[in-house]
Motif scaffolding. Structure first.
Motif, PDB file in Angstrom:
ATOM      1  N   THR A   1       0.801  -1.227   0.000  1.00 20.87           N
ATOM      2  CA  THR A   1       0.000   0.000   0.000  1.00 20.87           C
ATOM      3  C   THR A   1       0.829   1.271   0.000  1.00 20.87           C
ATOM      4  N   GLY A   2       2.121   1.161   0.231  1.00 18.33           N
ATOM      5  CA  GLY A   2       2.962   2.348   0.207  1.00 18.33           C
ATOM      6  C   GLY A   2       3.543   2.686   1.557  1.00 18.33           C
ATOM      7  N   HIS A  47       3.022  13.755   5.401  1.00 16.04           N
ATOM      8  CA  HIS A  47       1.869  13.168   6.063  1.00 16.04           C
ATOM      9  C   HIS A  47       1.489  13.921   7.336  1.00 16.04           C
ATOM     10  N   ALA A  48       2.446  14.653   7.907  1.00 19.49           N
ATOM     11  CA  ALA A  48       2.228  15.257   9.226  1.00 19.49           C
ATOM     12  C   ALA A  48       1.272  16.436   9.189  1.00 19.49           C
ATOM     13  N   MET A  68      10.467  13.427  -6.568  1.00 19.69           N
ATOM     14  CA  MET A  68      11.275  12.216  -6.568  1.00 19.69           C
ATOM     15  C   MET A  68      10.859  11.308  -5.403  1.00 19.69           C
ATOM     16  N   GLY A  69      10.725  10.006  -5.688  1.00 20.49           N
ATOM     17  CA  GLY A  69      10.293   9.089  -4.652  1.00 20.49           C
ATOM     18  C   GLY A  69       8.927   9.477  -4.135  1.00 20.49           C
ATOM     19  N   ALA A  70       7.953   9.524  -5.037  1.00 19.02           N
ATOM     20  CA  ALA A  70       6.661  10.151  -4.763  1.00 19.02           C
ATOM     21  C   ALA A  70       5.726   9.329  -3.891  1.00 19.02           C
ATOM     22  N   GLY A  71       6.144   8.134  -3.464  1.00 19.57           N
ATOM     23  CA  GLY A  71       5.257   7.315  -2.643  1.00 19.57           C
ATOM     24  C   GLY A  71       4.021   6.929  -3.428  1.00 19.57           C
ATOM     25  N   ARG A  72       2.869   7.344  -2.951  1.00 18.23           N
ATOM     26  CA  ARG A  72       1.633   7.129  -3.700  1.00 18.23           C
ATOM     27  C   ARG A  72       1.053   8.464  -4.164  1.00 18.23           C
ATOM     28  N   GLY A  73       1.930   9.464  -4.287  1.00 22.72           N
ATOM     29  CA  GLY A  73       1.538  10.750  -4.836  1.00 22.72           C
ATOM     30  C   GLY A  73       0.934  11.709  -3.838  1.00 22.72           C
ATOM     31  N   GLU A  74       1.170  11.475  -2.539  1.00 24.64           N
ATOM     32  CA  GLU A  74       0.527  12.297  -1.512  1.00 24.64           C
ATOM     33  C   GLU A  74       0.880  13.779  -1.627  1.00 24.64           C
ATOM     34  N   LEU A  75       2.172  14.081  -1.838  1.00 25.62           N
ATOM     35  CA  LEU A  75       2.582  15.484  -1.891  1.00 25.62           C
ATOM     36  C   LEU A  75       2.005  16.184  -3.118  1.00 25.62           C
ATOM     37  N   TYR A 127       8.932   3.970  -8.552  1.00 23.93           N
ATOM     38  CA  TYR A 127       8.983   2.640  -9.166  1.00 23.93           C
ATOM     39  C   TYR A 127       7.663   1.888  -9.044  1.00 23.93           C
ATOM     40  N   ALA A 128       6.855   2.191  -8.052  1.00 23.22           N
ATOM     41  CA  ALA A 128       5.577   1.508  -7.880  1.00 23.22           C
ATOM     42  C   ALA A 128       4.634   1.839  -9.028  1.00 23.22           C
ATOM     43  N   SER A 129       3.620   1.005  -9.206  1.00 23.60           N
ATOM     44  CA  SER A 129       2.633   1.251 -10.252  1.00 23.60           C
ATOM     45  C   SER A 129       1.801   2.494  -9.918  1.00 23.60           C
ATOM     46  N   ARG A 130       1.276   3.113 -10.940  1.00 25.04           N
ATOM     47  CA  ARG A 130       0.461   4.311 -10.755  1.00 25.04           C
ATOM     48  C   ARG A 130      -0.785   3.977  -9.936  1.00 25.04           C
ATOM     49  N   PRO A 131      -1.053   4.736  -8.883  1.00 24.10           N
ATOM     50  CA  PRO A 131      -2.272   4.504  -8.095  1.00 24.10           C
ATOM     51  C   PRO A 131      -3.522   4.709  -8.947  1.00 24.10           C
ATOM     52  N   GLU A 132      -4.537   3.891  -8.722  1.00 22.81           N
ATOM     53  CA  GLU A 132      -5.744   3.948  -9.545  1.00 22.81           C
ATOM     54  C   GLU A 132      -6.472   5.278  -9.434  1.00 22.81           C
ATOM     55  N   ASN A 133      -6.446   5.869  -8.253  1.00 20.74           N
ATOM     56  CA  ASN A 133      -7.222   7.095  -8.040  1.00 20.74           C
ATOM     57  C   ASN A 133      -6.386   8.359  -8.162  1.00 20.74           C
ATOM     58  N   LEU A 134      -5.208   8.268  -8.754  1.00 24.35           N
ATOM     59  CA  LEU A 134      -4.354   9.448  -8.901  1.00 24.35           C
ATOM     60  C   LEU A 134      -4.968  10.396  -9.939  1.00 24.35           C
TER      61      LEU A 134
END
Length: 408
Positions: A24-25, A35-36, A66-73, A149-156
């Motif tokens: 899940t990331g 996240h804070a 860079m290193g976007a996680g699941r695109g939170e930022l 490197y992770a796959s694109r999140p579906e709800n991005l």
């Protein structure tokens, strides 16, 4: 079979079943500034507006994470840009701060190599002298790109481009928030015959001593992580569970470990190299020359808890960043001076100071006072010197004036 730490980290973090690729990331395992509090994205947007002005408001402004996680930022930045409500971006946050996550690793540090930046007053992001000529808003010109490197999140949101490679010819801002600490690196231990690599069993995390470091890594260690100045007796050294692969080698100075940051220098230099004009910003926990930890900082995180660094893919494996070494590598590419300040200084300069609202507000607007107090509490977590506020902000301009990009 034991292998070098750099190879083990690469597989554990970025392999097909790696920690940052599968699941899940990272947000489920540790807490970062992103996240804070929403105030972190707000501060970065202020910086983006400043760089946009420094570039002359180009028809396209790139913002690369860079290193976007699941695109939170980038999700947060997109919402802020789309809102076009600059006045509401002052600090508008809510929620109580916590002290969980990787920020707990950061020791309190007295002082900084930079002059403390006075707190900036909260201002509108669009407070600029008017030229009289209409131009497209930032929302119409900005292009967001997530590198992961992770796959694109579906709800991005479709406005965010998702890629595994750094785009070239960036005209704008490259953001690297807690990216460099996960760039794989080798670990070495100092022995009586010099530095040797530390090898690790990827399944158990057990370590042993390997061959002498390469000339390139030795050069990095000599420059950025000097060996101990005086030998220590084997009897006085702590047992770190290391075993020998070479029986002819003398006893190691086992309390003098080093995390070889050369791979991170190269990664940062390559990222800076992709910028045509703009600003690269790295936000991470780290240390400077003269304050290197003699026993290293390598650790793991899983499920919100700090765990032993076992590179089996089930947990984060991270180590503090040699920020001055990284900064020097980026500066050599950009041929321009960099700025290195603590997060609490950087955020205060961008209008997030965590100051408590005036008590008089409680009498005139009780609900507003409560909201402002909650906002101040959230910002206080971001600026806490013993936590996230102890992170370093490395700002590297490329092809633009030092002001406002590295203003103090």
């Amino acid at each position: 079979m034991s292998i070098r730490w750099r190879d083990a980290m690469s597989r554990a973090l970025y392999g097909p079943s790696g920690f940052f690729v599968a699941g899940t990331g990272p947000a489920d395992h540790f807490r970062t500034s992103v996240h804070a509090s929403p105030a972190f994205a707000t501060a970065l947007l202020r910086l983006i507006y400043d760089v946009d002005a420094g570039l002359g408001h180009p028809s396209r402004l790139d913002v690369v994470d860079m290193g976007a996680g699941r695109g939170e930022l980038l999700r947060a930045l997109l919402r802020l840009v789309d809102s076009e409500d600059a006045a509401g971006l002052a600090v508008g946050v809510s929620g109580e701060p916590t002290r969980s996550g990787r920020s707990g690793l950061i020791p309190t540090r007295a002082g900084s190599p930079e002059t403390l930046t006075p707190t900036a007053s909260v201002r509108s992001l669009r407070d600029e002298p008017s030229s009289g000529a209409a131009r497209p808003s930032l929302a119409e010109r900005v292009h967001f790109t997530a590198v992961e490197y992770a796959s694109r999140p579906e709800n991005l949101p479709q406005e965010i481009t998702w890629t595994s490679e750094i785009p070239a010819e960036i005209n704008g801002v490259l953001l690297a928030t807690e990216w460099l600490d996960n760039v794989p690196l080798d670990v070495a231990v100092h022995t009586t015959d010099g530095w040797r690599y530390v090898l690790v069993d990827p399944e158990s995390g057990a370590e042993e001593i390997g061959e002498r470091v390469s000339p390139a890594d030795l050069d990095w260690l000599t420059t950025w992580w000097p060996s101990p100045t005086s030998p220590q007796s084997a009897a006085s050294e702590p047992d770190l569970g290391l075993t020998w692969t070479d029986a002819t080698t003398e006893t190691p100075h086992s309390d003098h470990r080093a995390e070889i940051g050369r791979s991170r220098d190269e990664a940062w230099a390559n990222a800076v190299r992709q910028i045509s004009r703009g600003l690269a910003v790295a936000v991470d926990y780290g240390h400077l020359s003269g304050d290197r930890p003699v026993d290293g900082t390598l650790t793991g995180y899983r499920g919100g808890r700090q765990v032993p660094p076992v590179p089996d893919g089930s947990s984060d494996v991270t180590a503090h960043v040699a920020m001055d070494s990284v900064a020097s590598a980026g500066s050599a590419v950009a041929r321009c001076a960099y700025s290195l300040v603590l997060q609490r200084e950087a955020l205060r300069a961008l209008g997030a100071d965590g100051g408590r609202p005036p008590l008089s507000l409680a009498g005139t607007d009780p609900a507003g006072y409560v909201r402002a107090l909650a906002a101040a509490s959230a910002v206080a977590e971001l600026t806490d010197p013993a936590g996230l506020g102890g992170h370093w902000w490395l700002r590297q301009p490329v092809g633009i004036p030092h002001e406002p990009a590295v203003a103090r």
